[in-house]
Design an enzyme around this catalytic site. Sequence first.
Site, short mmCIF file in Angstrom:
data_model
loop_
_atom_site.label_atom_id
_atom_site.label_comp_id
_atom_site.label_asym_id
_atom_site.label_seq_id
_atom_site.Cartn_x
_atom_site.Cartn_y
_atom_site.Cartn_z
N PRO A 1 0.64 -1.18 0.05
CG PRO A 1 -0.04 -1.10 2.17
CD PRO A 1 0.62 -2.10 1.28
CE LYS B 1 0.65 5.00 -8.21
NZ LYS B 1 -0.20 6.09 -7.79
CE1 TYR C 1 2.09 8.84 -2.52
CE2 TYR C 1 0.51 10.42 -3.37
CZ TYR C 1 0.82 9.52 -2.45
OH TYR C 1 0.32 9.48 -0.89
C1 LIG Z 1 -6.25 -5.11 4.71
C2 LIG Z 1 -6.03 -4.04 3.41
C3 LIG Z 1 -5.71 -2.75 3.65
C4 LIG Z 1 -5.42 -2.08 2.28
N1 LIG Z 1 -5.07 -0.99 2.30
C5 LIG Z 1 -4.96 -0.19 1.27
C6 LIG Z 1 -4.14 1.28 1.14
O1 LIG Z 1 -4.01 1.86 2.23
N2 LIG Z 1 -4.20 1.86 -0.13
C7 LIG Z 1 -4.32 0.91 -1.30
O2 LIG Z 1 -4.26 1.65 -2.23
N3 LIG Z 1 -4.89 0.10 -1.20
C8 LIG Z 1 -5.02 -0.78 -0.20
N4 LIG Z 1 -5.50 -2.13 -0.25
C9 LIG Z 1 -5.93 -2.58 -1.37
C10 LIG Z 1 -7.18 -2.20 -1.81
O3 LIG Z 1 -8.17 -2.04 -0.84
C11 LIG Z 1 -7.60 -3.16 -3.08
O4 LIG Z 1 -6.65 -2.90 -4.29
C12 LIG Z 1 -9.09 -3.01 -3.66
O5 LIG Z 1 -9.99 -3.29 -2.36
C13 LIG Z 1 -9.39 -3.98 -4.76
O6 LIG Z 1 -10.77 -3.84 -4.98
P1 LIG Z 1 -11.15 -5.20 -5.56
O7 LIG Z 1 -12.77 -5.06 -5.70
O8 LIG Z 1 -10.50 -5.55 -6.84
O9 LIG Z 1 -11.17 -6.49 -4.63
P2 LIG Z 1 -11.61 -6.50 -3.08
O10 LIG Z 1 -11.80 -5.23 -2.63
O11 LIG Z 1 -10.80 -7.58 -2.42
O12 LIG Z 1 -13.16 -7.05 -3.42
C14 LIG Z 1 -13.45 -8.57 -3.47
C15 LIG Z 1 -14.82 -8.67 -3.39
O13 LIG Z 1 -14.94 -10.16 -3.93
C16 LIG Z 1 -15.53 -10.89 -2.61
N5 LIG Z 1 -15.36 -12.35 -2.88
C17 LIG Z 1 -14.23 -12.91 -2.41
N6 LIG Z 1 -14.39 -14.33 -2.77
C18 LIG Z 1 -15.59 -14.41 -3.51
C19 LIG Z 1 -16.20 -15.49 -4.04
N7 LIG Z 1 -15.60 -16.77 -3.95
N8 LIG Z 1 -17.58 -15.32 -4.26
C20 LIG Z 1 -18.28 -14.11 -4.27
N9 LIG Z 1 -17.40 -12.98 -3.68
C21 LIG Z 1 -16.14 -13.22 -3.28
C22 LIG Z 1 -15.02 -10.25 -1.32
O14 LIG Z 1 -16.02 -10.45 -0.32
C23 LIG Z 1 -14.99 -8.76 -1.97
O15 LIG Z 1 -16.21 -8.15 -1.55
C24 LIG Z 1 -5.87 -2.85 1.12
C25 LIG Z 1 -6.28 -4.11 1.11
C26 LIG Z 1 -6.44 -4.94 2.20
C27 LIG Z 1 -6.84 -6.28 2.19
#
Ligand SMILES: Cc1cc2nc3c(=O)[nH]c(=O)nc-3n(C[C@H](O)[C@H](O)[C@H](O)COP(=O)(O)OP(=O)(O)OC[C@H]3O[C@@H](n4cnc5c(N)ncnc54)[C@H](O)[C@@H]3O)c2cc1C
Length: 393
Positions: free
Chosen positions: A291, A295, A382
Amino acid sequence: MRSTQVAIIGAGPSGLLLSQLLSRQGIDSVVLESQSPEHVQARIRAGLLEWTTVQLLEAAGVGARMLREGLVHDGIDLAFANGHHRIDLKGLTGRSVLVYGQNELQRDLVQARAASAAVLWQVSEVMLHDCASTPRVSYTHAGSRHELRCDFLAGCDGYHGVSRASVPRAQRAQYERVYPFGWLGLLADVPPLHEELVYAHHQRGFALCSMRSRSRSRYYLQCSLEEDLAQWPDSRFWDELRARLPDCYAARLLSGPSLEKSIVPLRSFVTEPMQFGRLFLVGDAAHIVPPTGAKGLNLAAADVRVLWQGLTEFYRGGSATLLGEYSARALGRVWKATRFSWWFTTLLHRWCADPFAERLKEAELEYLAHSAAASRSLAENYVGLGFDQPEAP
Ligand SMILES: Cc1cc2nc3c(=O)[nH]c(=O)nc-3n(C[C@H](O)[C@H](O)[C@H](O)COP(=O)(O)OP(=O)(O)OC[C@H]3O[C@@H](n4cnc5c(N)ncnc54)[C@H](O)[C@@H]3O)c2cc1C
C-alpha cells in the site's frame, strides 16, 4: 436458468464500479458477493484516489459525495533525518490526488447499485464453468443452488477469490514478492498531524501519517510479520509513532482511542494474462501491490475502465478488438505501478541490518528532496500515469 450479459464475481470496488458503469451503457450485469453489504462497507482499506479514478467514479454517477467530502491534496511530505521535505505534486505534474476512504466509496457504490436487483449478497460455493466458450456460474443463494448463464465473466473477487483459482495453473504466469514486514494500522477520531500525508523513514522503521477526513486520522507503523496485536495497546502505538517522526511533528501529534487496529502483510503479486477466454480478471484478483504507493484501489479502477470500454464497444458495435486487448492494456499499467510501489516501499522501509543499503537510501531521499528531476519522477508516479487507450465511451 437465469441469464445476464456480464456475470461479475465480487462486490468490492471493482465489481460494483463495473456493474454501475455497464448499467449506464444499458448493459445488463449480475454481481455475486459472498459477504453482506454491511460487511463490505465496513472494511477499512485504501484512502487515496488518483484523479483518473475520481473521473471514472464521476462518469459512473457516484462522484457527488466524494467531491463534496473528499480532501484534495496537492503534495506529500517526506520525513527523514529529523527533518521533512514537501513534494509538490500539483506543481510538478499539474495534478492532485483526493483523500476519500474506500469504505465511503463502497457505501456510494452499494447505494447506487441498491436501486437495481443486480447484486446478490451472501452467496456461497461460487463455481465458474466453461469460461472458454459458453460461460456459466453456479452458486448457492438463500439455501438453494442456482445457475447463471452469461456472455462474459468478470472476476472481481480479490486475491483470495475463486476466479483466478478457476484458471489452471499451467495457463498463467505468476510473479510474486513477499516483503519481510507488515503494517500495523490505527484509525482514530483525532485531527490529522498535517494537512498532507507524511511518509517517514526512520531507523526504528517506516511510519505513515494519513487521514480519512479533517477529524479522522489513519496512521501506520512498519512492524514485524510475527507482531501480536494484543501487545499493541493504543499508548504503545502512539509512543512508537512519535519516536519515528521528526521532533517538529512528534511534538504536535494528537492521540486518542483507536476505532480500529489491524496488521496487514505486504506483497507484490501479478498474474498474466488477465483474460482466459470469456473470463476477465480485474483488480486484486489479478494483482496486489504493497500500500505504500496507494496504487491498489487505483489499479483496480484502471482495470475496470479498460474492461468497461471493451464491453461497451462489443455490445454497441459488435467488435471484440478492445476486449481482446484488455490483458495487454491493463498489464502495461499494472507493471508500472508494481515497479513504483516496490521502489517506494524498498526506499522507505528498514528491514535488514545492512549499513551500506541504509546509507544508499538516505542518499536517495536527499536526492529526491533536492533534485527537481527526481521529485518529478516520484510525483508523476504518485499522482498516477495517464492512459494510452481510448477515452471513455
Ligand atoms: C487490509 C487491506 C488494506 C489495504 N490498504 C490499502 C491502502 O491503504 N491503499 C491502497 O491503495 N490499497 C489498499 N488495499 C488494497 C485495496 O483495498 C484493494 O486494491 C481494493 O480493495 C481492490 O478492490 P477489488 O474490488 O479488486 O477487490 P476486493 O476489495 O478484495 O473485493 C473483492 C470482493 O470479492 C468478494 N469475494 C471474494 N471471494 C468471493 C467468492 N468466492 N464469491 C463471491 N464473492 C467473493 C469479497 O468479499 C470482496 O467483497 C488494502 C487491502 C487490504 C486487504
